[in-house]
Scaffold this motif. Structure first.
Motif, PDB file in Angstrom:
ATOM      1  N   HIS A 282      -4.153 -20.503  -9.855  1.00 25.61           N
ATOM      2  CA  HIS A 282      -2.873 -20.947  -9.306  1.00 25.61           C
ATOM      3  C   HIS A 282      -2.296 -19.784  -8.499  1.00 25.61           C
ATOM      4  N   PRO A 283      -1.584 -20.062  -7.407  1.00 23.57           N
ATOM      5  CA  PRO A 283      -0.994 -18.968  -6.618  1.00 23.57           C
ATOM      6  C   PRO A 283      -0.102 -18.038  -7.425  1.00 23.57           C
ATOM      7  N   LYS A 284       0.632 -18.577  -8.409  1.00 24.67           N
ATOM      8  CA  LYS A 284       1.501 -17.720  -9.215  1.00 24.67           C
ATOM      9  C   LYS A 284       0.691 -16.786 -10.117  1.00 24.67           C
ATOM     10  N   ILE A 285      -0.475 -17.247 -10.566  1.00 26.11           N
ATOM     11  CA  ILE A 285      -1.368 -16.387 -11.346  1.00 26.11           C
ATOM     12  C   ILE A 285      -1.883 -15.261 -10.451  1.00 26.11           C
ATOM     13  N   ALA A 286      -2.265 -15.615  -9.231  1.00 26.23           N
ATOM     14  CA  ALA A 286      -2.725 -14.609  -8.271  1.00 26.23           C
ATOM     15  C   ALA A 286      -1.625 -13.594  -7.990  1.00 26.23           C
ATOM     16  N   MET A 287      -0.419 -14.096  -7.792  1.00 28.28           N
ATOM     17  CA  MET A 287       0.709 -13.205  -7.509  1.00 28.28           C
ATOM     18  C   MET A 287       0.958 -12.228  -8.652  1.00 28.28           C
ATOM     19  N   GLU A 288       0.884 -12.735  -9.887  1.00 27.50           N
ATOM     20  CA  GLU A 288       1.168 -11.871 -11.029  1.00 27.50           C
ATOM     21  C   GLU A 288       0.100 -10.797 -11.188  1.00 27.50           C
ATOM     22  N   ASN A 289      -1.170 -11.179 -10.999  1.00 26.12           N
ATOM     23  CA  ASN A 289      -2.243 -10.178 -11.026  1.00 26.12           C
ATOM     24  C   ASN A 289      -2.039  -9.126  -9.935  1.00 26.12           C
ATOM     25  N   SER A 290      -1.582  -9.576  -8.783  1.00 24.48           N
ATOM     26  CA  SER A 290      -1.323  -8.656  -7.678  1.00 24.48           C
ATOM     27  C   SER A 290      -0.170  -7.711  -8.004  1.00 24.48           C
ATOM     28  N   ASN A 291       0.859  -8.229  -8.675  1.00 29.58           N
ATOM     29  CA  ASN A 291       1.971  -7.377  -9.095  1.00 29.58           C
ATOM     30  C   ASN A 291       1.504  -6.294 -10.059  1.00 29.58           C
ATOM     31  N   ILE A 292       0.631  -6.693 -10.987  1.00 27.43           N
ATOM     32  CA  ILE A 292       0.078  -5.715 -11.939  1.00 27.43           C
ATOM     33  C   ILE A 292      -0.712  -4.651 -11.189  1.00 27.43           C
ATOM     34  N   ALA A 293      -1.495  -5.071 -10.198  1.00 25.28           N
ATOM     35  CA  ALA A 293      -2.246  -4.115  -9.383  1.00 25.28           C
ATOM     36  C   ALA A 293      -1.303  -3.137  -8.684  1.00 25.28           C
ATOM     37  N   SER A 294      -0.166  -3.639  -8.195  1.00 24.13           N
ATOM     38  CA  SER A 294       0.796  -2.768  -7.520  1.00 24.13           C
ATOM     39  C   SER A 294       1.345  -1.705  -8.465  1.00 24.13           C
ATOM     40  N   CYS A 295       1.545  -2.078  -9.724  1.00 21.70           N
ATOM     41  CA  CYS A 295       1.999  -1.097 -10.710  1.00 21.70           C
ATOM     42  C   CYS A 295       0.968   0.013 -10.892  1.00 21.70           C
ATOM     43  N   TYR A 296      -0.299  -0.370 -10.978  1.00 23.14           N
ATOM     44  CA  TYR A 296      -1.346   0.637 -11.163  1.00 23.14           C
ATOM     45  C   TYR A 296      -1.520   1.505  -9.918  1.00 23.14           C
ATOM     46  N   ILE A 297      -1.223   0.951  -8.756  1.00 20.48           N
ATOM     47  CA  ILE A 297      -1.249   1.767  -7.538  1.00 20.48           C
ATOM     48  C   ILE A 297      -0.198   2.864  -7.632  1.00 20.48           C
ATOM     49  N   LEU A 298       1.017   2.506  -8.083  1.00 21.25           N
ATOM     50  CA  LEU A 298       2.068   3.507  -8.240  1.00 21.25           C
ATOM     51  C   LEU A 298       1.707   4.551  -9.287  1.00 21.25           C
ATOM     52  N   LYS A 299       0.913   4.155 -10.264  1.00 16.87           N
ATOM     53  CA  LYS A 299       0.491   5.083 -11.313  1.00 16.87           C
ATOM     54  C   LYS A 299      -0.765   5.860 -10.918  1.00 16.87           C
ATOM     55  N   ASN A 300      -1.240   5.649  -9.677  1.00 18.05           N
ATOM     56  CA  ASN A 300      -2.449   6.300  -9.160  1.00 18.05           C
ATOM     57  C   ASN A 300      -3.676   6.002 -10.016  1.00 18.05           C
TER      58      ASN A 300
ATOM     59  N   ILE B 280      12.017  -6.004 -10.041  1.00 20.18           N
ATOM     60  CA  ILE B 280      13.126  -5.058  -9.841  1.00 20.18           C
ATOM     61  C   ILE B 280      12.683  -3.654 -10.243  1.00 20.18           C
ATOM     62  N   TYR B 281      12.028  -3.535 -11.397  1.00 19.57           N
ATOM     63  CA  TYR B 281      11.545  -2.223 -11.837  1.00 19.57           C
ATOM     64  C   TYR B 281      10.482  -1.679 -10.886  1.00 19.57           C
ATOM     65  N   LEU B 282       9.625  -2.554 -10.388  1.00 17.61           N
ATOM     66  CA  LEU B 282       8.599  -2.112  -9.434  1.00 17.61           C
ATOM     67  C   LEU B 282       9.250  -1.585  -8.165  1.00 17.61           C
ATOM     68  N   ASP B 283      10.284  -2.284  -7.709  1.00 13.37           N
ATOM     69  CA  ASP B 283      11.010  -1.853  -6.519  1.00 13.37           C
ATOM     70  C   ASP B 283      11.676  -0.500  -6.739  1.00 13.37           C
ATOM     71  N   LYS B 284      12.049  -0.217  -7.981  1.00  4.26           N
ATOM     72  CA  LYS B 284      12.668   1.063  -8.328  1.00  4.26           C
ATOM     73  C   LYS B 284      11.613   2.126  -8.658  1.00  4.26           C
ATOM     74  N   HIS B 285      10.342   1.790  -8.420  1.00  4.58           N
ATOM     75  CA  HIS B 285       9.228   2.707  -8.684  1.00  4.58           C
ATOM     76  C   HIS B 285       9.180   3.115 -10.159  1.00  4.58           C
ATOM     77  N   GLN B 286       9.322   2.110 -11.023  1.00  2.00           N
ATOM     78  CA  GLN B 286       9.230   2.318 -12.470  1.00  2.00           C
ATOM     79  C   GLN B 286       8.125   1.418 -13.027  1.00  2.00           C
ATOM     80  N   PRO B 287       6.862   1.740 -12.710  1.00  2.00           N
ATOM     81  CA  PRO B 287       5.762   0.857 -13.103  1.00  2.00           C
ATOM     82  C   PRO B 287       5.588   0.706 -14.597  1.00  2.00           C
ATOM     83  N   ASP B 288       5.923   1.732 -15.379  1.00  2.00           N
ATOM     84  CA  ASP B 288       5.770   1.636 -16.828  1.00  2.00           C
ATOM     85  C   ASP B 288       6.719   0.597 -17.428  1.00  2.00           C
ATOM     86  N   SER B 289       7.883   0.421 -16.808  1.00  6.94           N
ATOM     87  CA  SER B 289       8.816  -0.618 -17.255  1.00  6.94           C
ATOM     88  C   SER B 289       8.400  -1.989 -16.739  1.00  6.94           C
TER      89      SER B 289
END
Length: 255
Positions: free
Chosen positions: A122-140, A93-102
């Motif tokens: 596990h696919p869920k481990i892969a997904m979570e790592n990918s979510n973290i990557a998305s946060c860092y993308i928003l943080k440039n 939800i925070y990622l969708d709101k462009h709030q990567p620090d949260s």
């Protein structure tokens, strides 16, 4: 994939197929948490939150997600990972709101909880790592994003453990091919974005070729031609990004 909501943790999912106003079997409710949710199970709270999230109502989604987290923290044990699911959802939800620090600390907490349940692959481990990557993308922070997207690929491919971002897997025996395709797409775009060096651009080009091979593999697994055509339409953006990236590579190296 870039631009998509972090799923269930998704990719890729945990999205609830429910009607407006609540999850199946729950009482329709008004806005702003007029129901306390005390007697509603954790899983139902998560599903209600996902429903509101999918409807674009992040206020209600946050209310129900926080209820799920409060309930999960009171559990003596959590064999199905409800707390990690709720943390992932709140991070999404925070990622969708462009709030990567949260979002970041929640994704990291969810990642540790999921590793306790499922191990390193596990696919869920892969997904979570990918979510973290998305946060860092928003943080440039492209270097950090690339590190975690490589971790996502490793988590999805037993037998592949190379943390060098310039190395891609040879065997595509993914636990979740859709998740892998999204992560390979993300990696190729990141390398192209960072492409100040020829090494980055060459690695991006190789990763686009890997994405193409994975798309072909997934397409061939469909039995009907209709399904193949639908999938091809779904991945058209990957081809568009690949063409733009490869054209840029050609422009740089043709001088």
């Amino acid at each position: 994939m870039p631009g998509q909501r972090a799923p269930p943790a998704h990719p890729a999912g945990e999205r609830a197929c429910t009607r407006r106003g609540g999850a199946p079997g729950t009482t329709p409710r008004n806005k702003a948490g007029n129901e306390s949710g005390k007697d509603i199970p954790i899983n139902a709270c998560i599903n209600i939150s996902w429903t509101y999230f999918n409807l674009g109502d992040t206020t209600e989604a946050l209310i129900w997600c926080r209820k799920a987290i409060e309930k999960s923290k009171k559990l003596v044990s959590d064999p199905v990972g409800d707390l990690a699911r709720a943390q992932n959802l709140l991070g999404s939800i925070y990622l969708d709101k462009h709030q990567p620090d949260s979002a970041l600390p929640l994704f990291f907490q969810a990642l540790q909880g999921l590793k306790t349940l499922f191990g390193e692959h596990h696919p869920k481990i892969a997904m979570e790592n990918s979510n973290i990557a998305s946060c860092y993308i928003l943080k440039n922070q492209t270097d950090s994003a690339l590190y975690f997207i490589q971790q996502a690929i490793i988590s999805n491919l037993p037998g592949f453990d190379n943390t060098n971002i310039y190395v891609n897997p040879v065997k595509l025996n993914a636990l979740d091919r859709d998740q892998l395709l999204g992560d390979v797409w993300k990696k190729a775009n990141l390398l192209a974005k960072r492409g100040d060096s020829r090494k980055d651009m060459e690695a991006s080009a190789r990763t686009w070729l890997l994405a193409s091979a994975l798309i072909d593999s997934i397409r061939l697994s469909f039995r009907s031609e209709k399904s193949r055509l639908f999938f091809t339409k779904e991945v058209h953006q990957i081809y568009d990004d690949a063409i733009a990236s490869l054209f840029r590579f050609y422009s740089i190296t043709s001088d």
